[in-house]
Write a protein that holds these residues in place. Structure first.
Motif, PDB file in Angstrom:
ATOM      1  N   ASN A   1       0.815  -1.216   0.000  1.00 39.00           N
ATOM      2  CA  ASN A   1       0.000   0.000   0.000  1.00 39.00           C
ATOM      3  C   ASN A   1       0.850   1.267   0.000  1.00 39.00           C
ATOM      4  OD1 ASN A   1      -2.394  -1.451  -0.060  1.00 39.00           O
ATOM      5  ND2 ASN A   1      -2.493  -1.588   2.151  1.00 39.00           N
ATOM      6  N   MET A   2       2.117   1.166   0.398  1.00 31.63           N
ATOM      7  CA  MET A   2       3.030   2.316   0.381  1.00 31.63           C
ATOM      8  C   MET A   2       3.922   2.334  -0.858  1.00 31.63           C
ATOM      9  SD  MET A   2       4.590   2.606   4.209  1.00 31.63           S
ATOM     10  CE  MET A   2       4.478   0.926   4.805  1.00 31.63           C
ATOM     11  N   ALA A   3       4.064   1.188  -1.513  1.00 36.13           N
ATOM     12  CA  ALA A   3       5.067   1.013  -2.561  1.00 36.13           C
ATOM     13  C   ALA A   3       4.705   1.747  -3.852  1.00 36.13           C
ATOM     14  CB  ALA A   3       5.267  -0.469  -2.848  1.00 36.13           C
ATOM     15  N   ASP A   4       5.749   2.203  -4.545  1.00 36.14           N
ATOM     16  CA  ASP A   4       5.593   2.792  -5.871  1.00 36.14           C
ATOM     17  C   ASP A   4       5.435   1.699  -6.923  1.00 36.14           C
ATOM     18  OD1 ASP A   4       6.250   5.807  -5.423  1.00 36.14           O
ATOM     19  OD2 ASP A   4       7.734   4.695  -4.264  1.00 36.14           O
ATOM     20  N   LEU A   5       5.984   0.524  -6.625  1.00 30.19           N
ATOM     21  CA  LEU A   5       5.902  -0.610  -7.543  1.00 30.19           C
ATOM     22  C   LEU A   5       5.831  -1.885  -6.718  1.00 30.19           C
ATOM     23  CD1 LEU A   5       6.046  -1.680 -10.508  1.00 30.19           C
ATOM     24  CD2 LEU A   5       8.518  -1.844 -10.176  1.00 30.19           C
ATOM     25  N   VAL A   6       4.903  -2.765  -7.091  1.00 29.35           N
ATOM     26  CA  VAL A   6       4.747  -4.050  -6.421  1.00 29.35           C
ATOM     27  C   VAL A   6       4.929  -5.149  -7.456  1.00 29.35           C
ATOM     28  CG1 VAL A   6       3.203  -5.560  -5.109  1.00 29.35           C
ATOM     29  CG2 VAL A   6       3.157  -3.082  -4.722  1.00 29.35           C
ATOM     30  N   ILE A   7       5.893  -6.013  -7.215  1.00 30.13           N
ATOM     31  CA  ILE A   7       6.117  -7.172  -8.079  1.00 30.13           C
ATOM     32  C   ILE A   7       5.600  -8.380  -7.324  1.00 30.13           C
ATOM     33  CG2 ILE A   7       7.814  -8.643  -9.218  1.00 30.13           C
ATOM     34  CD1 ILE A   7       8.994  -5.252  -8.483  1.00 30.13           C
ATOM     35  N   GLU A   8       4.576  -8.998  -7.883  1.00 33.14           N
ATOM     36  CA  GLU A   8       3.954 -10.144  -7.228  1.00 33.14           C
ATOM     37  C   GLU A   8       4.560 -11.440  -7.737  1.00 33.14           C
ATOM     38  OE1 GLU A   8      -0.425 -12.241  -6.640  1.00 33.14           O
ATOM     39  OE2 GLU A   8      -0.282 -10.349  -7.726  1.00 33.14           O
ATOM     40  N   ILE A   9       4.952 -12.279  -6.790  1.00 30.79           N
ATOM     41  CA  ILE A   9       5.399 -13.633  -7.098  1.00 30.79           C
ATOM     42  C   ILE A   9       4.370 -14.575  -6.487  1.00 30.79           C
ATOM     43  CG2 ILE A   9       7.164 -15.387  -6.693  1.00 30.79           C
ATOM     44  CD1 ILE A   9       9.246 -13.157  -6.880  1.00 30.79           C
ATOM     45  N   SER A  10       3.648 -15.272  -7.338  1.00 26.92           N
ATOM     46  CA  SER A  10       2.550 -16.137  -6.896  1.00 26.92           C
ATOM     47  C   SER A  10       3.090 -17.469  -6.410  1.00 26.92           C
ATOM     48  CB  SER A  10       1.551 -16.348  -8.031  1.00 26.92           C
ATOM     49  OG  SER A  10       0.969 -15.123  -8.388  1.00 26.92           O
ATOM     50  N   ALA A  11       3.415 -17.511  -5.125  1.00 26.28           N
ATOM     51  CA  ALA A  11       3.910 -18.737  -4.515  1.00 26.28           C
ATOM     52  C   ALA A  11       3.219 -18.916  -3.168  1.00 26.28           C
ATOM     53  CB  ALA A  11       5.421 -18.650  -4.324  1.00 26.28           C
ATOM     54  N   PRO A  12       2.948 -20.142  -2.792  1.00 24.46           N
ATOM     55  CA  PRO A  12       2.315 -20.362  -1.492  1.00 24.46           C
ATOM     56  C   PRO A  12       3.314 -20.156  -0.354  1.00 24.46           C
ATOM     57  CG  PRO A  12       2.808 -22.458  -2.541  1.00 24.46           C
ATOM     58  CD  PRO A  12       3.163 -21.384  -3.524  1.00 24.46           C
ATOM     59  N   SER A  13       2.811 -19.625   0.745  1.00 26.86           N
ATOM     60  CA  SER A  13       3.642 -19.454   1.936  1.00 26.86           C
ATOM     61  C   SER A  13       2.735 -19.352   3.154  1.00 26.86           C
ATOM     62  CB  SER A  13       4.507 -18.195   1.838  1.00 26.86           C
ATOM     63  OG  SER A  13       5.172 -17.955   3.071  1.00 26.86           O
ATOM     64  N   PRO A  14       3.104 -20.008   4.247  1.00 25.93           N
ATOM     65  CA  PRO A  14       2.286 -19.888   5.461  1.00 25.93           C
ATOM     66  C   PRO A  14       2.358 -18.493   6.080  1.00 25.93           C
ATOM     67  CG  PRO A  14       4.283 -21.130   5.920  1.00 25.93           C
ATOM     68  CD  PRO A  14       4.241 -20.900   4.438  1.00 25.93           C
TER      69      PRO A  14
ATOM     70  N   MET B   1       7.467 -24.521   3.733  1.00 26.11           N
ATOM     71  CA  MET B   1       7.317 -23.128   4.138  1.00 26.11           C
ATOM     72  C   MET B   1       7.347 -22.180   2.937  1.00 26.11           C
ATOM     73  SD  MET B   1       9.529 -23.604   7.635  1.00 26.11           S
ATOM     74  CE  MET B   1       9.413 -21.915   8.161  1.00 26.11           C
ATOM     75  N   GLY B   2       8.209 -21.166   2.954  1.00 24.90           N
ATOM     76  CA  GLY B   2       8.237 -20.170   1.881  1.00 24.90           C
ATOM     77  C   GLY B   2       9.352 -20.397   0.874  1.00 24.90           C
ATOM     78  N   SER B   3       9.875 -21.612   0.790  1.00 26.88           N
ATOM     79  CA  SER B   3      11.037 -21.867  -0.079  1.00 26.88           C
ATOM     80  C   SER B   3      10.803 -21.452  -1.522  1.00 26.88           C
ATOM     81  CB  SER B   3      11.429 -23.345  -0.032  1.00 26.88           C
ATOM     82  OG  SER B   3      11.972 -23.672   1.220  1.00 26.88           O
ATOM     83  N   LEU B   4       9.637 -21.763  -2.073  1.00 27.82           N
ATOM     84  CA  LEU B   4       9.384 -21.438  -3.478  1.00 27.82           C
ATOM     85  C   LEU B   4       9.420 -19.928  -3.699  1.00 27.82           C
ATOM     86  CD1 LEU B   4       8.760 -22.234  -6.372  1.00 27.82           C
ATOM     87  CD2 LEU B   4       6.335 -22.358  -5.734  1.00 27.82           C
ATOM     88  N   PHE B   5       8.836 -19.148  -2.800  1.00 30.68           N
ATOM     89  CA  PHE B   5       8.896 -17.691  -2.929  1.00 30.68           C
ATOM     90  C   PHE B   5      10.336 -17.203  -2.846  1.00 30.68           C
ATOM     91  CE2 PHE B   5       9.218 -13.566  -0.772  1.00 30.68           C
ATOM     92  CZ  PHE B   5       8.741 -12.764  -1.792  1.00 30.68           C
ATOM     93  N   GLU B   6      11.059 -17.675  -1.864  1.00 32.09           N
ATOM     94  CA  GLU B   6      12.434 -17.206  -1.652  1.00 32.09           C
ATOM     95  C   GLU B   6      13.328 -17.532  -2.850  1.00 32.09           C
ATOM     96  OE1 GLU B   6      11.359 -18.045   2.949  1.00 32.09           O
ATOM     97  OE2 GLU B   6      12.511 -19.514   1.810  1.00 32.09           O
ATOM     98  N   GLN B   7      13.201 -18.716  -3.390  1.00 24.37           N
ATOM     99  CA  GLN B   7      13.970 -19.080  -4.586  1.00 24.37           C
ATOM    100  C   GLN B   7      13.539 -18.218  -5.770  1.00 24.37           C
ATOM    101  OE1 GLN B   7      12.712 -23.099  -4.834  1.00 24.37           O
ATOM    102  NE2 GLN B   7      14.057 -23.809  -3.188  1.00 24.37           N
ATOM    103  N   SER B   8      12.239 -18.041  -5.927  1.00 22.93           N
ATOM    104  CA  SER B   8      11.715 -17.274  -7.063  1.00 22.93           C
ATOM    105  C   SER B   8      12.146 -15.822  -7.003  1.00 22.93           C
ATOM    106  CB  SER B   8      10.184 -17.368  -7.100  1.00 22.93           C
ATOM    107  OG  SER B   8       9.766 -18.703  -7.289  1.00 22.93           O
ATOM    108  N   GLU B   9      12.127 -15.217  -5.804  1.00 30.61           N
ATOM    109  CA  GLU B   9      12.547 -13.821  -5.712  1.00 30.61           C
ATOM    110  C   GLU B   9      14.022 -13.685  -6.052  1.00 30.61           C
ATOM    111  OE1 GLU B   9      12.160 -12.044  -1.758  1.00 30.61           O
ATOM    112  OE2 GLU B   9      12.980 -13.856  -0.855  1.00 30.61           O
ATOM    113  N   GLY B  10      14.844 -14.639  -5.627  1.00 33.13           N
ATOM    114  CA  GLY B  10      16.263 -14.595  -5.962  1.00 33.13           C
ATOM    115  C   GLY B  10      16.498 -14.701  -7.460  1.00 33.13           C
TER     116      GLY B  10
END
Length: 186
Positions: A121-134, A148-157
């Motif tokens: 809500n504060m960001a000028d740009l939001v990049i969404e990575i559609s990965a499941p995470s608890p 856990m959030g492994s897929l998101f963390e790998q994908s963001e990298g």
């Protein structure tokens, strides 16, 4: 499952998440990086490790890049860009960093699972990575065999590595020109 089956499944998951990223937002993020006076990188936990690697690659390109919280990180100011990696987009310390950046007139880019989070809500740009995470309030139909959030963390990298390549192309750089800034006191 054996090693090959795990590897095949993980690669398919990564292909799905990376190809789902909005390409126009990746271009916009590349432009923000290219135009920023300084880039400040923030994340917590494993996302923090990923964004530290990103800050290092930006340094290899000759950009003024810093990791928020490190002793030698200066203050952020107007013209600066804060890159936040947060699956939930709600980690309190990162919300505070984004708030401070906006307060001084800097831009904020968020890499997240949840495009409706407090930081989003504060960001000028939001990049969404559609990965499941608890850790994310946003529910996704995608399932992952990874914990856990492994897929998101790998994908963001990997997303940030791809953006580095896009920025390299934009600036006419290659790995050889970047290697000249690689650490020599290892």
């Amino acid at each position: 499952m054996n090693y090959e089956q795990y590897a095949d499944t993980v690669l398919k998951e990564l292909q799905h998440t990376l190809q789902a990223v909005d390409a126009q937002k990746a271009e916009a993020f590349t432009t923000m990086l290219d135009e920023a006076d300084e880039v400040f990188c923030a994340g917590a936990g494993r996302s923090g490790f990923e964004v530290k690697g990103f800050a290092m690659r930006l340094m290899h390109m000759g950009l003024k890049s810093y990791v928020v919280g490190e002793t030698c990180t200066p203050n952020i100011a107007k013209g600066g860009l804060l890159v936040v990696c947060s699956g939930s987009g709600a980690t309190k310390s990162l919300v505070n960093h984004a708030s401070k950046a906006k307060e001084v007139g800097a831009k904020v880019a968020l890499i997240t699972i949840d495009p409706n989070s407090p930081i989003a809500n504060m960001a000028d740009l939001v990049i969404e990575i559609s990965a499941p995470s608890p850790k994310s309030a946003k529910q996704t139909d995608m399932k992952s065999i990874q914990p856990m959030g492994s897929l998101f963390e790998q994908s963001e990298g990997l997303f940030m590595d791809i953006v580095v390549m896009m920025l390299m192309a934009r600036r006419g750089m290659d790995a050889d020109t970047m290697f000249g800034r690689h650490a020599n006191m290892e």
